[in-house]
Design an enzyme around this catalytic site. Structure first.
Site, short mmCIF file in Angstrom:
data_model
loop_
_atom_site.label_atom_id
_atom_site.label_comp_id
_atom_site.label_asym_id
_atom_site.label_seq_id
_atom_site.Cartn_x
_atom_site.Cartn_y
_atom_site.Cartn_z
N TYR A 36 -2.46 0.67 10.20
CA TYR A 36 -2.47 -0.03 8.92
C TYR A 36 -0.86 0.11 7.99
O TYR A 36 -0.54 -1.38 7.34
CB TYR A 36 -3.70 0.46 8.76
CG TYR A 36 -4.20 -0.10 6.80
CD1 TYR A 36 -3.75 -1.24 6.36
CD2 TYR A 36 -3.44 1.09 6.11
CE1 TYR A 36 -3.69 -2.55 5.30
CE2 TYR A 36 -2.98 0.57 4.67
CZ TYR A 36 -3.60 -1.03 4.51
OH TYR A 36 -3.31 -1.37 2.90
N SER A 47 1.24 -1.10 0.10
CA SER A 47 0.65 0.22 -0.34
C SER A 47 0.64 1.49 0.03
O SER A 47 2.33 1.38 0.43
CB SER A 47 -0.90 -0.34 1.56
OG SER A 47 -1.18 1.20 1.49
N LYS A 58 1.86 -2.75 6.32
CA LYS A 58 2.29 -2.72 5.04
C LYS A 58 3.53 -3.04 4.97
O LYS A 58 4.83 -3.84 4.54
CB LYS A 58 1.56 -1.83 4.46
CG LYS A 58 0.20 -2.64 4.20
CD LYS A 58 0.12 -3.56 3.72
CE LYS A 58 -1.37 -4.30 3.13
NZ LYS A 58 -1.68 -5.18 2.13
#
Length: 265
Positions: A141, A117, A145
């Site tokens: 998050y 991402s 990643k």
């Protein structure tokens, strides 16, 4: 070649499964169906219901289906949720990837595509984000990643696995109605949700240093993103495939939130 697509019944994963199948690749899907829907998958694609945290299941699936490559999309992906539940995100995103890579290494699989991402970059103060832009995620998050990328590259070096990490920006659209994003978490479905309820779309932040005061983002159609995953997988089947690649996936053209709402409305 047989490709295992984890999270392949999800919004992005189902597009990847369809693109790869349409291109003649043999695929099967592993999905815990927490956000995925079997109806999204083309007929004939085997679906195994389960989690990438289940090492025994992974080993069995890789062996029974003679898997030769993996495209890993399975992950939790809501920024706000990651702030509220960071341990869950690290457990499922990083822990699940760890378990999967262990099974991949044990099975002798040499091709691995990691769906990462652009959240790994955080909020850099640059006009154009490149693969060389510093990674400084601002939420759990994005951290998971980035940690996932580190892990993929390290496992690749240790076990001779050719890897590709794809960093993509804001995903929108659908290749077919049955593949649409059913969650109301991203800006496009949020705008449609407000409009279908005869409510005006809400704009959060109108004081950005942009022509109309709203945030400018790079939006990519999910079908184009699926084609990028297919291209990455095929790159790993080339005779000279080795080492690791990290690639940004986007249009390279910004659209403001207000412009996007105007187009949708």
């Amino acid at each position: 070649m047989t490709w295992l697509i984890t999270g392949g019944a999800g919004y992005i994963g189902a597009h990847v499964a369809r693109a790869m199948t349409d291109a003649g690749e043999r695929v099967l899907v592993l999905d815990d169906l927490s956000a995925g829907h079997p109806a999204r998958l083309p007929s004939g694609i085997p679906l195994v219901e389960g989690s990438s945290l289940d090492g025994d299941l992974l080993k069995r699936v890789l062996a029974e289906h003679a898997v030769t490559g993996v495209v890993h999309l399975a992950a939790r992906k809501q920024v706000g949720e990651s702030v509220a539940q960071p341990t869950r995100y690290y457990r499922e995103n990083v822990g699940g990837l760890t378990t999967l890579l262990e099974a991949v290494a044990e099975a002798g699989i040499k091709r691995f595509v990691f769906s990462s991402s652009a959240a790994v970059y955080g909020n850099p103060d640059v006009d154009l984000i490149t693969e060389d832009t510093e990674c400084a995620p601002v939420n759990p998050y994005g951290e998971t990643k980035l940690a996932g990328e580190w892990l993929v590259r390290a496992a690749g070096r240790a076990h001779g696995i050719a890897t590709v990490c794809l960093r993509y920006f804001n995903v929108a659209g659908a290749a077919a109605p049955e593949l649409a994003d059913t969650g109301v978490f991203n800006i496009v479905p949020m705008v449609f949700d407000r409009l279908t309820r005869d409510e005006a779309p809400r704009i959060f932040g109108d004081d950005y240093p942009t022509p109309d005061g709203t945030c400018i983002r790079d939006y990519i159609h999910v079908a184009d993103l699926a084609e990028a995953h297919l291209a990455a997988a095929r790159r790993l089947t080339a005779a000279d495939a080795s080492g690791d690649l990290t690639v940004n996936i986007g249009r390279g053209e910004g659209v403001s939130v207000r412009e996007l709402i105007t187009v949708i409305g």
